[in-house]
Design a protein around this motif. Sequence first.
Motif, PDB file in Angstrom:
ATOM      1  N   GLU A   1      50.820 -33.240  66.444  1.00 52.10           N
ATOM      2  CA  GLU A   1      52.242 -32.548  65.242  1.00 52.10           C
ATOM      3  C   GLU A   1      51.487 -32.652  63.651  1.00 52.10           C
ATOM      4  N   CYS A   2      51.215 -32.284  62.777  1.00 53.32           N
ATOM      5  CA  CYS A   2      51.324 -32.078  61.413  1.00 53.32           C
ATOM      6  C   CYS A   2      52.203 -31.083  61.193  1.00 53.32           C
ATOM      7  N   ASP A   3      53.236 -31.059  60.776  1.00 53.08           N
ATOM      8  CA  ASP A   3      54.241 -30.659  59.661  1.00 53.08           C
ATOM      9  C   ASP A   3      53.678 -29.967  58.709  1.00 53.08           C
ATOM     10  N   VAL A   4      54.444 -28.375  58.454  1.00 53.26           N
ATOM     11  CA  VAL A   4      53.189 -28.006  57.399  1.00 53.26           C
ATOM     12  C   VAL A   4      54.007 -27.738  56.577  1.00 53.26           C
ATOM     13  N   THR A   5      53.795 -27.993  55.200  1.00 46.76           N
ATOM     14  CA  THR A   5      54.511 -27.047  53.916  1.00 46.76           C
ATOM     15  C   THR A   5      53.372 -26.999  53.050  1.00 46.76           C
ATOM     16  N   PHE A   6      53.609 -26.928  51.958  1.00 47.53           N
ATOM     17  CA  PHE A   6      52.472 -26.642  50.081  1.00 47.53           C
ATOM     18  C   PHE A   6      52.930 -26.659  49.415  1.00 47.53           C
TER      19      PHE A   6
ATOM     20  N   LEU B   1      59.418 -36.115  50.162  1.00 47.69           N
ATOM     21  CA  LEU B   1      58.161 -37.691  49.313  1.00 47.69           C
ATOM     22  C   LEU B   1      58.748 -38.441  48.330  1.00 47.69           C
ATOM     23  N   ALA B   2      59.931 -38.383  47.833  1.00 50.93           N
ATOM     24  CA  ALA B   2      60.712 -39.791  47.543  1.00 50.93           C
ATOM     25  C   ALA B   2      60.935 -40.397  48.606  1.00 50.93           C
ATOM     26  N   THR B   3      60.969 -39.884  49.994  1.00 55.22           N
ATOM     27  CA  THR B   3      61.877 -40.943  51.055  1.00 55.22           C
ATOM     28  C   THR B   3      60.665 -41.489  51.552  1.00 55.22           C
ATOM     29  N   THR B   4      59.006 -40.823  51.978  1.00 54.45           N
ATOM     30  CA  THR B   4      58.230 -40.983  52.222  1.00 54.45           C
ATOM     31  C   THR B   4      56.822 -41.334  51.715  1.00 54.45           C
TER      32      THR B   4
ATOM     33  N   CYS C   1      59.458 -34.806  39.815  1.00 54.32           N
ATOM     34  CA  CYS C   1      60.388 -34.407  41.184  1.00 54.32           C
ATOM     35  C   CYS C   1      61.384 -34.109  40.039  1.00 54.32           C
ATOM     36  N   ARG C   2      61.624 -33.273  41.621  1.00 55.02           N
ATOM     37  CA  ARG C   2      63.059 -32.238  41.027  1.00 55.02           C
ATOM     38  C   ARG C   2      64.176 -32.515  41.004  1.00 55.02           C
TER      39      ARG C   2
ATOM     40  N   CYS D   1      59.246 -32.584  45.667  1.00 60.17           N
ATOM     41  CA  CYS D   1      59.262 -32.287  46.740  1.00 60.17           C
ATOM     42  C   CYS D   1      57.722 -31.378  46.431  1.00 60.17           C
ATOM     43  N   THR D   2      56.578 -31.069  47.477  1.00 59.20           N
ATOM     44  CA  THR D   2      55.384 -30.908  47.646  1.00 59.20           C
ATOM     45  C   THR D   2      54.979 -29.768  46.341  1.00 59.20           C
ATOM     46  N   SER D   3      55.926 -28.485  46.252  1.00 58.52           N
ATOM     47  CA  SER D   3      56.095 -27.702  45.466  1.00 58.52           C
ATOM     48  C   SER D   3      55.791 -27.549  43.888  1.00 58.52           C
TER      49      SER D   3
END
Length: 429
Positions: A113-118, A133-136, A149-150, A169-171
Amino acid sequence: MKTFHSKTASTLPGLVLLGLLLSGCNSSDNNASTSTPAQDQQEKVGANLGPRPQFLVNDMDEGPLKDKLAQCSKGPFYRTDFSIGHRGASMQFPEHTKEAYLAAIDAGAGIVECDVTFTADKQLVCRHSQCDLATTTNILGIPELAAKCRQPFSPADAANGVNASAECCTSDITLDEFKQLCGKMDGFNPKATTAETFMKGTPDWRTDLYASCGTLMTHAESIALFKEARVKMTPELKAASVPMPFDGFSQQDYAQKMIDEYQAAGVPAKNVYPQSFNLEDVQYWLANNTDFGRQAVYLDDRYDSDSSFNPNDMSQWQADMQRLKALGVEIIAPPLWVLVGLDDSGKIVPSAYALAAKEAGLKIITWSLERSGPLAQGGGWYYQSISGSINNDGDVYQLLDVLAKEIGVLGVFSDWPATVTYYANCMDI
Protein backbone atom coordinates in the motif's frame (compact mmCIF):
# COMPACT_ATOMS: atom_id res chain seq x y z
CA MET A 1 16.90 12.86 17.95
CA LYS A 2 19.59 13.27 15.32
CA THR A 3 18.49 15.68 12.60
CA PHE A 4 18.89 14.65 8.97
CA HIS A 5 18.28 17.04 6.10
CA SER A 6 18.46 14.64 3.20
CA LYS A 7 18.94 11.00 2.34
CA THR A 8 20.33 9.67 -0.90
CA ALA A 9 21.05 6.06 0.04
CA SER A 10 20.06 3.52 2.66
CA THR A 11 21.51 0.38 4.14
CA LEU A 12 18.94 -2.40 3.97
CA PRO A 13 18.66 -5.38 6.31
CA GLY A 14 20.05 -8.60 4.91
CA LEU A 15 16.63 -10.21 4.62
CA VAL A 16 15.37 -7.36 2.48
CA LEU A 17 18.32 -7.68 0.14
CA LEU A 18 17.76 -11.42 -0.04
CA GLY A 19 14.11 -10.77 -0.85
CA LEU A 20 15.11 -8.54 -3.75
CA LEU A 21 17.45 -11.22 -5.06
CA LEU A 22 14.69 -13.78 -4.83
CA SER A 23 12.32 -11.46 -6.67
CA GLY A 24 14.86 -10.85 -9.39
CA CYS A 25 15.90 -14.48 -9.84
CA ASN A 26 12.67 -16.37 -9.37
CA SER A 27 10.06 -14.05 -10.85
CA SER A 28 8.45 -13.95 -14.26
CA ASP A 29 5.86 -11.64 -15.77
CA ASN A 30 2.44 -12.37 -14.36
CA ASN A 31 -0.23 -12.12 -17.04
CA ALA A 32 -2.92 -14.11 -15.25
CA SER A 33 -6.34 -12.60 -14.58
CA THR A 34 -6.49 -10.76 -11.28
CA SER A 35 -10.19 -10.41 -10.56
CA THR A 36 -9.47 -11.00 -6.87
CA PRO A 37 -6.30 -10.36 -4.85
CA ALA A 38 -5.86 -13.79 -3.22
CA GLN A 39 -5.02 -17.06 -4.98
CA ASP A 40 -3.66 -15.29 -8.05
CA GLN A 41 -0.01 -16.28 -8.12
CA GLN A 42 1.44 -17.47 -11.40
CA GLU A 43 4.91 -17.49 -9.90
CA LYS A 44 6.29 -18.61 -6.55
CA VAL A 45 8.60 -16.09 -4.94
CA GLY A 46 10.29 -17.02 -1.69
CA ALA A 47 9.53 -15.10 1.51
CA ASN A 48 11.62 -14.59 4.63
CA LEU A 49 9.33 -14.52 7.66
CA GLY A 50 11.70 -14.24 10.60
CA PRO A 51 10.83 -15.40 14.12
CA ARG A 52 7.54 -13.59 14.78
CA PRO A 53 5.10 -16.09 13.24
CA GLN A 54 6.60 -18.95 15.22
CA PHE A 55 6.53 -16.82 18.37
CA LEU A 56 2.81 -16.26 17.82
CA VAL A 57 2.15 -19.96 17.15
CA ASN A 58 3.99 -20.92 20.32
CA ASP A 59 1.88 -18.40 22.25
CA MET A 60 -1.45 -19.85 21.04
CA ASP A 61 -3.87 -21.77 23.23
CA GLU A 62 -3.57 -25.51 22.75
CA GLY A 63 -5.86 -26.97 20.10
CA PRO A 64 -6.19 -28.17 16.49
CA LEU A 65 -5.39 -24.77 14.96
CA LYS A 66 -2.15 -24.48 16.90
CA ASP A 67 -1.22 -28.03 15.93
CA LYS A 68 -1.89 -27.30 12.27
CA LEU A 69 0.11 -24.08 12.25
CA ALA A 70 2.99 -25.62 14.19
CA GLN A 71 3.44 -28.26 11.50
CA CYS A 72 4.29 -25.53 8.98
CA SER A 73 7.19 -24.06 10.91
CA LYS A 74 9.90 -25.20 8.50
CA GLY A 75 8.22 -23.78 5.41
CA PRO A 76 8.96 -23.21 2.62
CA PHE A 77 7.16 -19.87 2.50
CA TYR A 78 6.14 -17.89 -0.56
CA ARG A 79 4.70 -14.53 -1.40
CA THR A 80 0.90 -14.40 -1.32
CA ASP A 81 -1.72 -11.82 -2.27
CA PHE A 82 -3.61 -12.71 0.91
CA SER A 83 -0.87 -10.79 2.76
CA ILE A 84 -1.10 -7.02 2.24
CA GLY A 85 1.62 -4.69 3.51
CA HIS A 86 -0.12 -1.94 5.50
CA ARG A 87 1.92 1.21 4.80
CA GLY A 88 4.71 -1.30 4.15
CA ALA A 89 5.88 -3.25 7.19
CA SER A 90 5.29 -0.50 9.68
CA MET A 91 5.61 -2.44 12.92
CA GLN A 92 9.39 -2.27 12.56
CA PHE A 93 10.11 0.26 9.80
CA PRO A 94 8.89 3.85 9.38
CA GLU A 95 5.65 3.69 7.42
CA HIS A 96 5.51 4.58 3.73
CA THR A 97 9.28 4.52 3.36
CA LYS A 98 11.33 2.55 0.88
CA GLU A 99 12.66 0.46 3.76
CA ALA A 100 9.16 -0.42 5.00
CA TYR A 101 8.04 -1.37 1.51
CA LEU A 102 11.06 -3.60 0.91
CA ALA A 103 10.57 -5.28 4.28
CA ALA A 104 6.92 -6.02 3.43
CA ILE A 105 7.88 -7.48 0.08
CA ASP A 106 10.60 -9.58 1.71
CA ALA A 107 8.04 -10.87 4.25
CA GLY A 108 5.81 -12.20 1.49
CA ALA A 109 3.27 -9.42 0.95
CA GLY A 110 1.87 -9.86 -2.54
CA ILE A 111 0.18 -6.45 -2.38
CA VAL A 112 1.69 -3.29 -0.87
CA GLU A 113 0.00 0.00 0.00
CA CYS A 114 0.93 3.58 -0.78
CA ASP A 115 -1.44 6.06 0.84
CA VAL A 116 -1.57 8.93 -1.64
CA THR A 117 -1.68 12.63 -0.89
CA PHE A 118 -0.21 15.73 -2.53
CA THR A 119 2.33 18.50 -1.97
CA ALA A 120 2.01 22.25 -2.41
CA ASP A 121 3.01 21.86 -6.05
CA LYS A 122 0.36 19.13 -6.50
CA GLN A 123 2.76 16.20 -6.73
CA LEU A 124 1.58 12.83 -5.39
CA VAL A 125 3.49 11.33 -2.47
CA CYS A 126 3.07 8.41 -0.06
CA ARG A 127 1.84 9.50 3.40
CA HIS A 128 -0.94 8.13 5.57
CA SER A 129 -2.36 11.62 6.08
CA GLN A 130 -1.78 14.91 4.36
CA CYS A 131 -0.95 16.46 7.73
CA ASP A 132 1.04 13.78 9.56
CA LEU A 133 4.57 15.05 8.85
CA ALA A 134 5.12 16.24 12.42
CA THR A 135 4.68 12.72 13.76
CA THR A 136 6.05 10.59 10.90
CA THR A 137 9.08 12.63 9.76
CA ASN A 138 11.84 14.83 11.14
CA ILE A 139 10.37 18.05 9.72
CA LEU A 140 10.38 19.76 13.12
CA GLY A 141 14.15 19.27 13.24
CA ILE A 142 14.70 21.25 10.03
CA PRO A 143 14.06 24.91 10.95
CA GLU A 144 13.45 26.24 7.44
CA LEU A 145 10.80 23.55 6.79
CA ALA A 146 9.33 23.58 10.31
CA ALA A 147 8.63 27.28 9.76
CA LYS A 148 6.26 26.35 6.91
CA CYS A 149 4.09 24.06 9.05
CA ARG A 150 0.40 24.84 9.29
CA GLN A 151 0.73 24.76 13.08
CA PRO A 152 4.29 25.24 14.35
CA PHE A 153 5.47 23.29 17.37
CA SER A 154 3.83 24.39 20.60
CA PRO A 155 5.36 23.06 23.84
CA ALA A 156 3.45 21.33 26.60
CA ASP A 157 2.31 23.41 29.54
CA ALA A 158 1.95 20.91 32.37
CA ALA A 159 0.77 23.53 34.85
CA ASN A 160 -2.27 24.26 32.70
CA GLY A 161 -2.83 20.72 31.40
CA VAL A 162 -1.88 21.60 27.82
CA ASN A 163 -0.19 18.98 25.64
CA ALA A 164 2.51 19.68 23.09
CA SER A 165 1.27 19.92 19.52
CA ALA A 166 2.29 20.55 15.92
CA GLU A 167 0.71 20.03 12.51
CA CYS A 168 2.73 19.88 9.31
CA CYS A 169 1.18 19.00 5.97
CA THR A 170 2.54 17.83 2.65
CA SER A 171 0.52 20.68 1.15
CA ASP A 172 2.65 23.12 3.19
CA ILE A 173 5.80 22.22 1.24
CA THR A 174 6.96 21.45 -2.29
CA LEU A 175 8.02 18.04 -3.54
CA ASP A 176 11.68 19.08 -3.43
CA GLU A 177 11.26 20.04 0.22
CA PHE A 178 9.35 16.82 0.97
CA LYS A 179 12.27 14.80 -0.40
CA GLN A 180 14.60 16.41 2.16
CA LEU A 181 12.74 14.72 5.01
CA CYS A 182 13.50 11.47 6.81
CA GLY A 183 10.74 9.07 7.74
CA LYS A 184 10.50 8.07 11.41
CA MET A 185 8.22 5.84 13.43
CA ASP A 186 4.78 7.39 13.80
CA GLY A 187 4.45 8.88 17.27
CA PHE A 188 5.02 11.95 19.42
CA ASN A 189 5.57 12.89 23.04
CA PRO A 190 2.61 14.96 24.26
CA LYS A 191 4.59 16.17 27.28
CA ALA A 192 7.44 17.54 25.19
CA THR A 193 8.78 21.02 25.80
CA THR A 194 11.08 21.00 22.76
CA ALA A 195 10.55 19.95 19.14
CA GLU A 196 13.30 17.35 19.51
CA THR A 197 11.58 15.58 22.41
CA PHE A 198 8.19 15.93 20.69
CA MET A 199 9.44 13.70 17.87
CA LYS A 200 10.43 10.96 20.33
CA GLY A 201 7.18 9.13 20.93
CA THR A 202 7.45 5.64 19.42
CA PRO A 203 5.01 3.15 21.04
CA ASP A 204 6.85 0.59 23.15
CA TRP A 205 5.63 -2.30 20.96
CA ARG A 206 7.40 -0.90 17.91
CA THR A 207 11.10 -0.30 17.43
CA ASP A 208 13.37 2.54 16.34
CA LEU A 209 16.18 0.19 15.35
CA TYR A 210 15.49 0.77 11.64
CA ALA A 211 14.19 4.31 11.91
CA SER A 212 17.28 6.50 11.71
CA CYS A 213 16.27 8.06 8.38
CA GLY A 214 13.58 6.31 6.34
CA THR A 215 13.53 7.16 2.64
CA LEU A 216 10.32 8.99 1.71
CA MET A 217 8.68 8.06 -1.58
CA THR A 218 6.65 9.75 -4.26
CA HIS A 219 3.69 7.79 -5.54
CA ALA A 220 5.46 7.29 -8.87
CA GLU A 221 8.57 5.99 -7.09
CA SER A 222 6.47 3.49 -5.15
CA ILE A 223 4.96 2.27 -8.42
CA ALA A 224 8.41 1.73 -9.91
CA LEU A 225 9.58 -0.12 -6.79
CA PHE A 226 6.53 -2.40 -6.67
CA LYS A 227 6.64 -3.03 -10.39
CA GLU A 228 10.28 -4.08 -10.22
CA ALA A 229 9.51 -6.42 -7.31
CA ARG A 230 6.48 -7.82 -9.20
CA VAL A 231 4.00 -7.16 -6.42
CA LYS A 232 0.53 -5.71 -6.80
CA MET A 233 -0.40 -2.27 -5.58
CA THR A 234 -3.19 -0.83 -3.47
CA PRO A 235 -3.01 2.98 -3.38
CA GLU A 236 -5.40 4.82 -1.08
CA LEU A 237 -6.55 8.26 -2.18
CA LYS A 238 -6.40 10.14 1.11
CA ALA A 239 -8.89 12.83 2.01
CA ALA A 240 -7.42 16.27 1.46
CA SER A 241 -6.84 18.44 4.53
CA VAL A 242 -7.12 21.58 2.42
CA PRO A 243 -10.25 22.89 0.71
CA MET A 244 -10.76 21.37 -2.72
CA PRO A 245 -10.23 22.45 -5.40
CA PHE A 246 -6.70 23.31 -4.26
CA ASP A 247 -5.18 25.96 -6.54
CA GLY A 248 -7.43 24.65 -9.32
CA PHE A 249 -6.76 20.99 -8.46
CA SER A 250 -10.19 19.37 -8.03
CA GLN A 251 -11.08 16.12 -6.28
CA GLN A 252 -11.69 14.56 -9.69
CA ASP A 253 -8.29 15.79 -10.91
CA TYR A 254 -6.74 14.23 -7.82
CA ALA A 255 -8.51 10.88 -8.32
CA GLN A 256 -7.58 10.84 -11.99
CA LYS A 257 -3.94 11.81 -11.44
CA MET A 258 -3.47 8.79 -9.17
CA ILE A 259 -4.70 6.46 -11.92
CA ASP A 260 -2.72 8.34 -14.59
CA GLU A 261 0.53 7.49 -12.82
CA TYR A 262 -0.18 3.77 -13.08
CA GLN A 263 -1.07 4.11 -16.75
CA ALA A 264 2.09 6.14 -17.40
CA ALA A 265 4.15 3.38 -15.76
CA GLY A 266 2.48 0.70 -17.86
CA VAL A 267 0.94 -1.06 -14.87
CA PRO A 268 -2.18 -3.02 -15.90
CA ALA A 269 -5.38 -2.36 -13.98
CA LYS A 270 -5.51 -5.99 -12.87
CA ASN A 271 -2.49 -5.31 -10.65
CA VAL A 272 -3.96 -2.26 -8.90
CA TYR A 273 -6.60 -2.03 -6.17
CA PRO A 274 -7.41 1.69 -5.71
CA GLN A 275 -8.89 2.50 -2.31
CA SER A 276 -10.89 5.36 -0.85
CA PHE A 277 -13.09 6.12 2.14
CA ASN A 278 -14.98 8.44 -0.22
CA LEU A 279 -17.60 6.46 -2.14
CA GLU A 280 -17.67 9.21 -4.77
CA ASP A 281 -14.03 8.44 -5.62
CA VAL A 282 -14.94 4.79 -6.26
CA GLN A 283 -17.85 5.89 -8.44
CA TYR A 284 -15.56 8.28 -10.33
CA TRP A 285 -13.15 5.45 -11.13
CA LEU A 286 -16.00 3.20 -12.20
CA ALA A 287 -17.29 5.86 -14.56
CA ASN A 288 -13.97 7.12 -15.94
CA ASN A 289 -11.43 4.32 -15.46
CA THR A 290 -13.63 1.25 -15.56
CA ASP A 291 -10.90 -1.40 -15.42
CA PHE A 292 -9.40 0.21 -12.34
CA GLY A 293 -12.83 0.96 -10.90
CA ARG A 294 -13.86 -2.69 -10.97
CA GLN A 295 -11.01 -3.40 -8.57
CA ALA A 296 -11.59 -0.33 -6.41
CA VAL A 297 -11.89 -0.87 -2.67
CA TYR A 298 -14.50 1.07 -0.71
CA LEU A 299 -13.03 1.66 2.75
CA ASP A 300 -16.00 1.73 5.08
CA ASP A 301 -15.60 4.09 8.03
CA ARG A 302 -19.24 4.71 8.84
CA TYR A 303 -18.58 3.45 12.36
CA ASP A 304 -16.89 6.82 12.89
CA SER A 305 -19.82 9.04 11.89
CA ASP A 306 -22.97 7.00 12.55
CA SER A 307 -23.94 6.69 16.21
CA SER A 308 -26.37 3.87 15.35
CA PHE A 309 -23.62 1.78 13.71
CA ASN A 310 -23.96 -1.81 14.93
CA PRO A 311 -22.09 -4.52 13.02
CA ASN A 312 -24.24 -7.19 14.63
CA ASP A 313 -27.62 -5.80 13.50
CA MET A 314 -28.53 -7.73 10.35
CA SER A 315 -31.54 -5.52 9.65
CA GLN A 316 -29.16 -2.55 9.34
CA TRP A 317 -26.93 -4.19 6.74
CA GLN A 318 -28.84 -6.36 4.27
CA ALA A 319 -30.36 -3.54 2.22
CA ASP A 320 -27.26 -1.38 2.61
CA MET A 321 -24.90 -4.00 1.18
CA GLN A 322 -27.27 -4.58 -1.73
CA ARG A 323 -27.29 -0.80 -2.34
CA LEU A 324 -23.49 -0.71 -2.51
CA LYS A 325 -23.44 -3.64 -4.90
CA ALA A 326 -26.00 -1.90 -7.13
CA LEU A 327 -23.74 1.18 -7.23
CA GLY A 328 -20.98 -0.97 -8.70
CA VAL A 329 -18.89 -1.55 -5.58
CA GLU A 330 -17.13 -4.91 -5.78
CA ILE A 331 -14.82 -4.84 -2.76
CA ILE A 332 -15.59 -3.44 0.69
CA ALA A 333 -13.01 -3.00 3.42
CA PRO A 334 -13.96 -2.33 7.04
CA PRO A 335 -11.61 -2.57 10.04
CA LEU A 336 -11.09 -5.97 11.67
CA TRP A 337 -13.49 -5.46 14.57
CA VAL A 338 -16.47 -4.73 12.32
CA LEU A 339 -16.30 -8.20 10.75
CA VAL A 340 -16.32 -10.25 13.94
CA GLY A 341 -17.98 -10.60 17.31
CA LEU A 342 -18.34 -13.16 20.08
CA ASP A 343 -21.03 -15.77 20.53
CA ASP A 344 -22.47 -16.69 23.93
CA SER A 345 -19.55 -19.02 24.61
CA GLY A 346 -16.95 -16.36 23.81
CA LYS A 347 -15.99 -17.84 20.44
CA ILE A 348 -15.02 -15.46 17.63
CA VAL A 349 -17.73 -15.52 14.93
CA PRO A 350 -18.62 -13.48 11.82
CA SER A 351 -20.66 -10.34 12.42
CA ALA A 352 -24.00 -9.60 10.74
CA TYR A 353 -22.13 -6.97 8.71
CA ALA A 354 -19.79 -9.63 7.31
CA LEU A 355 -22.62 -12.04 6.55
CA ALA A 356 -24.68 -9.34 4.82
CA ALA A 357 -21.73 -8.30 2.66
CA LYS A 358 -21.17 -11.90 1.57
CA GLU A 359 -24.87 -12.38 0.89
CA ALA A 360 -24.86 -9.30 -1.37
CA GLY A 361 -21.92 -10.67 -3.35
CA LEU A 362 -19.38 -8.15 -2.09
CA LYS A 363 -15.77 -9.21 -1.70
CA ILE A 364 -14.09 -8.24 1.57
CA ILE A 365 -10.63 -7.02 2.57
CA THR A 366 -9.88 -5.95 6.14
CA TRP A 367 -7.41 -3.80 8.11
CA SER A 368 -5.10 -3.76 10.04
CA LEU A 369 -3.54 -6.62 11.92
CA GLU A 370 -0.80 -5.82 14.46
CA ARG A 371 -1.57 -2.13 14.39
CA SER A 372 -2.88 -1.13 17.80
CA GLY A 373 -0.75 -3.02 20.31
CA PRO A 374 -0.25 -6.47 21.83
CA LEU A 375 -3.26 -8.75 22.11
CA ALA A 376 -1.96 -9.85 25.50
CA GLN A 377 -2.93 -6.32 26.61
CA GLY A 378 -6.35 -6.40 24.94
CA GLY A 379 -5.25 -5.50 21.43
CA GLY A 380 -6.62 -1.97 21.35
CA TRP A 381 -9.03 -0.37 18.88
CA TYR A 382 -8.76 -2.93 16.08
CA TYR A 383 -9.88 -5.79 18.32
CA GLN A 384 -12.57 -4.04 20.36
CA SER A 385 -15.40 -6.39 19.35
CA ILE A 386 -13.52 -9.48 20.56
CA SER A 387 -11.51 -8.07 23.46
CA GLY A 388 -13.45 -10.27 25.88
CA SER A 389 -11.96 -13.44 24.39
CA ILE A 390 -8.35 -12.54 23.64
CA ASN A 391 -5.59 -12.81 26.22
CA ASN A 392 -2.41 -13.66 24.33
CA ASP A 393 -0.69 -12.53 21.16
CA GLY A 394 -1.22 -15.95 19.58
CA ASP A 395 -4.95 -15.22 19.43
CA VAL A 396 -4.21 -13.27 16.26
CA TYR A 397 -4.29 -16.62 14.46
CA GLN A 398 -7.71 -17.47 15.89
CA LEU A 399 -8.96 -14.21 14.38
CA LEU A 400 -7.22 -14.84 11.05
CA ASP A 401 -8.76 -18.32 10.89
CA VAL A 402 -12.29 -16.91 11.20
CA LEU A 403 -11.58 -14.15 8.68
CA ALA A 404 -10.23 -16.62 6.15
CA LYS A 405 -12.44 -19.67 6.61
CA GLU A 406 -15.78 -18.37 7.86
CA ILE A 407 -15.88 -14.94 6.22
CA GLY A 408 -13.68 -15.64 3.22
CA VAL A 409 -11.82 -12.34 3.09
CA LEU A 410 -9.65 -11.80 0.03
CA GLY A 411 -6.75 -10.36 1.97
CA VAL A 412 -5.64 -8.88 5.28
CA PHE A 413 -3.63 -5.72 5.79
CA SER A 414 -0.91 -6.13 8.40
CA ASP A 415 1.79 -3.95 9.89
CA TRP A 416 4.00 -7.05 9.91
CA PRO A 417 2.98 -9.05 6.82
CA ALA A 418 5.01 -12.14 7.78
CA THR A 419 2.25 -13.06 10.25
CA VAL A 420 -0.36 -13.26 7.50
CA THR A 421 2.06 -14.79 4.99
CA TYR A 422 2.74 -17.66 7.42
CA TYR A 423 -0.97 -18.39 7.89
CA ALA A 424 -1.74 -18.20 4.16
CA ASN A 425 1.09 -20.57 3.27
CA CYS A 426 0.15 -23.03 5.98
CA MET A 427 -3.50 -23.05 4.92
CA ASP A 428 -2.64 -23.11 1.20
CA ILE A 429 -4.51 -19.87 0.49
